[in-house]
Design a protein around this motif. Structure first.
Motif, PDB file in Angstrom:
ATOM      1  N   LYS A   5       7.496  44.850  -3.740  1.00 27.27           N
ATOM      2  CA  LYS A   5       8.348  43.660  -3.642  1.00 27.27           C
ATOM      3  C   LYS A   5       7.469  42.422  -3.820  1.00 27.27           C
ATOM      4  CE  LYS A   5       8.002  43.156   1.338  1.00 27.27           C
ATOM      5  NZ  LYS A   5       8.682  42.920   2.594  1.00 27.27           N
ATOM      6  N   GLU A   8       7.135  36.941   0.367  1.00 30.74           N
ATOM      7  CA  GLU A   8       8.132  35.955   0.808  1.00 30.74           C
ATOM      8  C   GLU A   8       7.689  34.557   0.377  1.00 30.74           C
ATOM      9  OE1 GLU A   8      10.998  36.793   2.110  1.00 30.74           O
ATOM     10  OE2 GLU A   8      10.373  38.892   1.999  1.00 30.74           O
ATOM     11  N   PRO A 675      16.469  31.260  -1.627  1.00 26.23           N
ATOM     12  CA  PRO A 675      16.481  32.700  -1.329  1.00 26.23           C
ATOM     13  C   PRO A 675      17.499  33.487  -2.154  1.00 26.23           C
ATOM     14  CG  PRO A 675      16.487  31.402   0.701  1.00 26.23           C
ATOM     15  CD  PRO A 675      16.622  30.428  -0.426  1.00 26.23           C
ATOM     16  N   LYS A 676      18.672  32.877  -2.406  1.00 26.62           N
ATOM     17  CA  LYS A 676      19.716  33.582  -3.139  1.00 26.62           C
ATOM     18  C   LYS A 676      19.238  33.945  -4.552  1.00 26.62           C
ATOM     19  CE  LYS A 676      23.430  31.206  -4.545  1.00 26.62           C
ATOM     20  NZ  LYS A 676      24.648  30.397  -4.427  1.00 26.62           N
ATOM     21  N   ASP A 678      15.875  33.862  -5.541  1.00 28.13           N
ATOM     22  CA  ASP A 678      14.658  34.672  -5.412  1.00 28.13           C
ATOM     23  C   ASP A 678      15.005  36.154  -5.282  1.00 28.13           C
ATOM     24  OD1 ASP A 678      13.231  32.386  -5.515  1.00 28.13           O
ATOM     25  OD2 ASP A 678      12.344  32.546  -3.504  1.00 28.13           O
ATOM     26  N   ALA A 679      16.101  36.421  -4.563  1.00 29.71           N
ATOM     27  CA  ALA A 679      16.469  37.808  -4.282  1.00 29.71           C
ATOM     28  C   ALA A 679      16.811  38.589  -5.551  1.00 29.71           C
ATOM     29  CB  ALA A 679      17.653  37.841  -3.323  1.00 29.71           C
TER      30      ALA A 679
END
Lengths: 730, 221
Positions: A5, A8, A675-676, A678-679
């Motif tokens: 992954k 962060e 984040p939305k 990036d995910a």
């Protein structure tokens, strides 16, 4: 096994940062070597004889005079007696000589007798194409240049158009353009041993060339080495070795010398790829509140001799869930150079036709164009993304202040307007295998058979490795552009960044795990208790129990540690490093001089959903470049065929128009982030931003002058003709 | 407005007189071709006669020995008179920074400096360039403020137009050391980019102007 992954957001040191492109200094100082720049000892120069007719059969060909010329070392006939040539600019023969000038002499000395055949080049007129007989089918009926490619029906459009709706009907279209790569297509072919070929080739497909050329040359693919350090533009047109590449290799075999064949500009523009045209008659209706209700379209166009056109999936574009639709397609076979994938195949045409019809409907409803698009995002696949982006784009362009109903009513000949378009693209990762090597001296090598089209592939690879190993970008050596490295997919469809970054990240994480195993004893810890932080390997959270990166790598002893990361392709399984499916919104602000018909760019806003952005600097450059390419095809760029002779009238850069630095206005880019986004992981962005400019600019022109100019490019003559015909604000 | 950047055949300066060593100045070439205008072609015998008369030397049609001064170094080569400076640089001298794109003075990818002025190398014959100071992108180096500004502003993608653009910017900044954005947009109209790097180039020129001003301006060397 490590968890694959991305770090962060608060832990990213290198990815997501505005890192300068690694090969920038080499390119800007002229040191970067392209295929065109490769000069080999004893190298011959190849020049191609091109067919001067749009449609002909070769009756006779005599190369003897060419072969006898001083300096000429070889002549190969590419298409000989009996061959049917189907476009102006197709290749007939290749001459190799000691100098380019002597090769040109050789080409001129070849005598060809052509049996000239009837040609068809008019892609604007589907009816005319339907009357141009090209042959007979198996039942003895005439076949024509027009080929019905299908019809599709959803719901009940006839009933829907009869309901309580507002309907508009209009003509729309977008002409054939070319890729116009500044580095033309071409190769340098050199046989380095018995059946061993090295091919320097300007390609988007370093790992995929050998398998395509080995068959024609009758040698094993493993005997072909393909090299491409830098490529001077591809845009979808450079995936194949091409006929000239195969014949260059044959010529090198025949003469025993390296041979360079780079296309001349006229050849590049006539034969090295086009983007198919799309023209449409569209009827579209909405309820009084602006909700789309029905769609009917017939679209046609040409992709060259093949007789295809824009795909059904692009009409209607983006608003795929409009209820009650009927779409019909006619492909037109023309005697013009064949299509190649052109940055976002089908989408720019789909956008130019669909978004213009929708804007006309908004105008007929007396509805603000922005409100109209927002009202109907539910008919798209990405309603939330578009809603958010429409607001941001409107804000950036100053919609509230600048927007006005169709037709700028202010005095004077300069009329100003705004126009919107929205687009989507996949951009899922391609397959990629990437070797990551940690050397005992701490240096890191990332190596794979990919290519950097100027998108920044080298740079993001170095960023991924630097991020994973806690080192700096200059400490990573990136080797790409050679088929001796492990294979990666071709750079098409915006698949590269997702593919190579995922493979690289996987390889780096595996290599990091391997390193930690070697280092663990020295830190008296288990490998799983160690972590890599900036410049150091340490026991998790304990900076006092650490080794510097170099000290840690020294524990490898004499052997470098290499791990191979693999991105299997679009399906990356549960570990989502990369994905696809983006949306973008663009708004143009233009001025039109209604006395001269000249369209001038004022401002342009591009808002793009791009998943996790590895390097905002190069990502923004892609978007800026795509918008500028869009300005070209929106207002000036067109491949023009002469109906009388069938020849291409503008195979040069005086009349095949590209925008200059003064033609583009001010362009603003906004990348969706957080984040939305990036995910979603990494998603390619070579194509999406090039889709909407034509439609956005055309809608802005309509908003400025009060009438629709049906076809792109919006050249002065077309603008004046539209004003004349429909009585615009003039 | 675009600066044509080409050598002016009508100008009168000392560079015209410096032609020697087998070359022929453009002015001398014009005089020579004027003398031959009565004939349908400039035949070898005419050329020879012209030379016997002490008239300007006519080069060709075969390859001739010439010397070019490229980035301060004298280079000898043998080329046919029809060979352009661009092709001589690229094919004969392996100086490949200047690119061949349109090959007819439209796109600027081949921009070099000849005696301090920008020129499209595709539209100058190699024999014309003898005795002149030819400066190519290779003379700048990766540390040049303009090169750095291009990198900082990401003013390059595929990079094929970039060397020509950098050279054009270098010449532009000599003429216009403290440009406005409008001057950048008009002064660099003689170069084309396909990837669409113009926004970066605008930023790069403005950055380089500042950096070069701090260093005392663009070097004329």
């Amino acid at each position: 096994m490590p968890e694959y992954k991305w770090p962060e957001a608060d832990q990213r040191r290198v990815i997501g940062k505005r890192v300068n492109r690694l090969d920038g200094p080499a390119k800007a100082s002229g040191a970067a070597k392209y295929t065109y720049d490769v000069n080999r000892p004893g190298m011959l120069h190849g020049k191609l004889l091109l067919c001067p007719h749009a449609h002909a059969k070769i009756a006779k060909i005599d190369t003897s005079a060419a072969e006898a010329l001083p300096g000429v070392k070889g002549v190969l006939v590419i298409q000989g007696v009996g061959s049917e040539i189907r476009w102006h600019g197709d290749e007939i023969a290749l001459v190799a000589a000691e100098t380019e000038q002597r090769a040109i002499d050789g080409v001129r000395a070849i005598k060809v007798e052509y049996e000239v055949l009837p040609h068809y080049v008019n892609d604007r007129d589907a009816e005319a194409a339907g009357k141009f007989v090209v042959g007979k089918d198996k039942d003895g009926n005439d076949t024509t240049a027009a080929r019905t490619a299908g019809e599709k029906l959803t719901g009940d459009p006839d009933a829907a158009f009869k309901g309580d709706v507002v309907t508009v009907e209009g003509d729309y279209g977008i002409a054939v353009i070319t890729h116009c790569c500044l580095e033309s297509h071409g190769v340098v072919a050199e046989w380095t041993g018995e059946n061993e070929l090295t091919l320097w080739i300007s390609t988007q497909n370093v790992s995929g060339i050998a398998a395509q050329i080995s068959g024609p040359l009758k040698i094993p693919a493993g005997n072909v080495r393909t090299v491409c350090d830098h490529i001077g533009g591809g845009f979808g047109s450079k995936f194949s070795p091409d006929r000239w590449g195969i014949f260059a290799a044959e010529m090198a075999r025949k003469t025993g010398k390296p041979v360079k064949v780079m296309l001349d500009r006229n050849h590049e523009l006539m034969s090295a790829g086009t983007r198919p045209s799309g023209f449409a008659r569209i009827k579209v209706a909405a309820k009084k509140d602006g909700t789309l209700a029905a769609w009917e379209s017939h679209h046609w166009g040409t992709n060259g001799p093949g007789g295809g056109t824009v795909a059904e999936s692009a009409m209607p574009y983006v608003f795929r869930s409009i209820p009650n639709t009927r779409t019909r397609i006619t492909g037109i076979a023309t005697n013009t150079g064949p299509q190649r994938a052109w940055r976002a195949p089908n989408h720019p045409q789909g956008a130019a036709m669909t978004m213009c019809a929708l804007a006309d409907l908004a105008a007929a409803l007396n509805m603000d164009e922005l409100e109209f698009f927002k009202k109907n995002v539910g008919f798209t696949g990405l309603p939330d993304v578009y809603s958010e982006e429409l607001d941001i784009a409107a804000d950036l362009i100053g919609w509230k202040k600048k927007a006005h109903p169709r037709g700028d009513k202010t005095a004077g000949p300069i009329k100003r307007g705004l126009g919107i378009s929205i687009h989507t693209w996949g951009g899922t990762p391609h397959n990629s295998t990437c070797d990551v090597t940690i050397n005992p001296d701490g240096s890191v090598v990332v190596q794979l058979g990919s290519q950097d089209l100027g998108t920044g592939t080298r740079t993001i690879l170095a960023q991924v490795a630097a991020e994973t190993f806690g080192i700096n970008v200059p400490d990573v050596k990136v080797n790409i552009g050679d088929s001796r490295f492990k294979p990666s997919g071709g750079s098409g469809g915006s698949t590269t960044v997702g593919g190579v970054s995922s493979a690289c990240r996987r390889g780096c994480l595996d290599a990091a795990a391997g390193l930690l195993e070697k280092v663990a004893p020295a830190l008296e810890a288990k490998p799983e208790d160690l972590e890599i932080v900036a410049g150091k390997v340490q026991v998790k959270g304990k900076a006092d129990r650490s080794l510097t990166w170099k000290q840690a790598c020294a524990k490898l002893g004499m052997q470098p540690l290499t791990k191979t990361g693999t991105q299997p392709g679009p399906t990356s399984g549960e570990h989502r490093l990369a994905s696809g499916g983006v949306g973008g919104v663009q708004i143009a602000d233009v001025s039109v001089d209604i006395e001269t018909g000249i369209v001038k760019m004022n401002e342009f806003v591009a808002v793009q959903d791009q998943g996790l952005v590895l390097n905002p600097k190069t990502c923004e450059s892609q978007i800026l470049g795509a918008v500028i390419m869009g300005v070209c095809y929106a207002i000036m760029e067109e491949k023009i065929q002469d109906p009388i002779t069938g020849r291409t009238l503008n195979p040069d850069m005086e009349f095949y128009k590209l925008a200059g630095i003064g033609d583009i206005g001010n362009i603003k880019v906004h990348l969706m982030s957080g984040p939305k986004y990036d995910a979603k992981g990494v998603i390619g962005n070579g194509e999406p931003p090039v889709i909407s400019p034509g439609a956005a600019i055309a809608n802005a022109v309509a908003n400025a002058i009060g009438v629709r100019v049906p076809d792109l490019p919006l050249t002065a003559d077309r603008v004046l003709a539209a004003l004349d015909k429909k009585g615009g604000v003039a | 407005m675009k600066d044509p950047g080409l050598i002016d055949p009508t100008r009168s300066d000392e560079s015209d007189q410096r032609m020697d060593s087998g070359g022929v100045s453009r002015r001398a070439f014009l005089r020579g071709s004027g003398a031959a205008a009565a004939a349908t072609a400039l035949s070898n015998s005419l050329a020879e006669a012209a030379q016997r008369d002490g008239s300007p030397k006519i080069a060709g049609p075969g390859a001739v020995e010439i010397t070019l001064t490229v980035n301060g170094q004298k280079k000898s080569l043998k080329v046919e008179p029809r060979v352009t400076l661009l092709d001589a640089l690229r094919n004969d001298l392996d100086v490949t920074g200047a690119k061949r794109v349109c090959d007819r003075a439209t796109c600027g990818a081949c921009t070099v400096e000849i005696d301090g002025k920008p020129a499209y190398a595709c539209s100058v014959l190699a024999i014309e360039a003898q005795g002149k100071a030819i400066k190519t992108i290779e003379s700048l180096g990766a540390d040049h403020p303009l090169v750095k500004a291009f990198v900082d502003n990401d003013a390059e993608q595929c990079g094929f137009c970039t060397p020509g653009f950098v050279m054009a910017c270098n010449s532009f900044l000599k003429k216009c050391p403290n440009p406005t954005l409008e001057q950048v947009e008009s002064g660099l109209g003689g170069n084309l980019c396909r990837c669409g790097t113009y926004m970066g180039i605008k930023g790069a020129v403005l950055q380089a102007a500042k950096a070069l001003a701090a260093k005392g301006g663009v070097s004329n060397a």
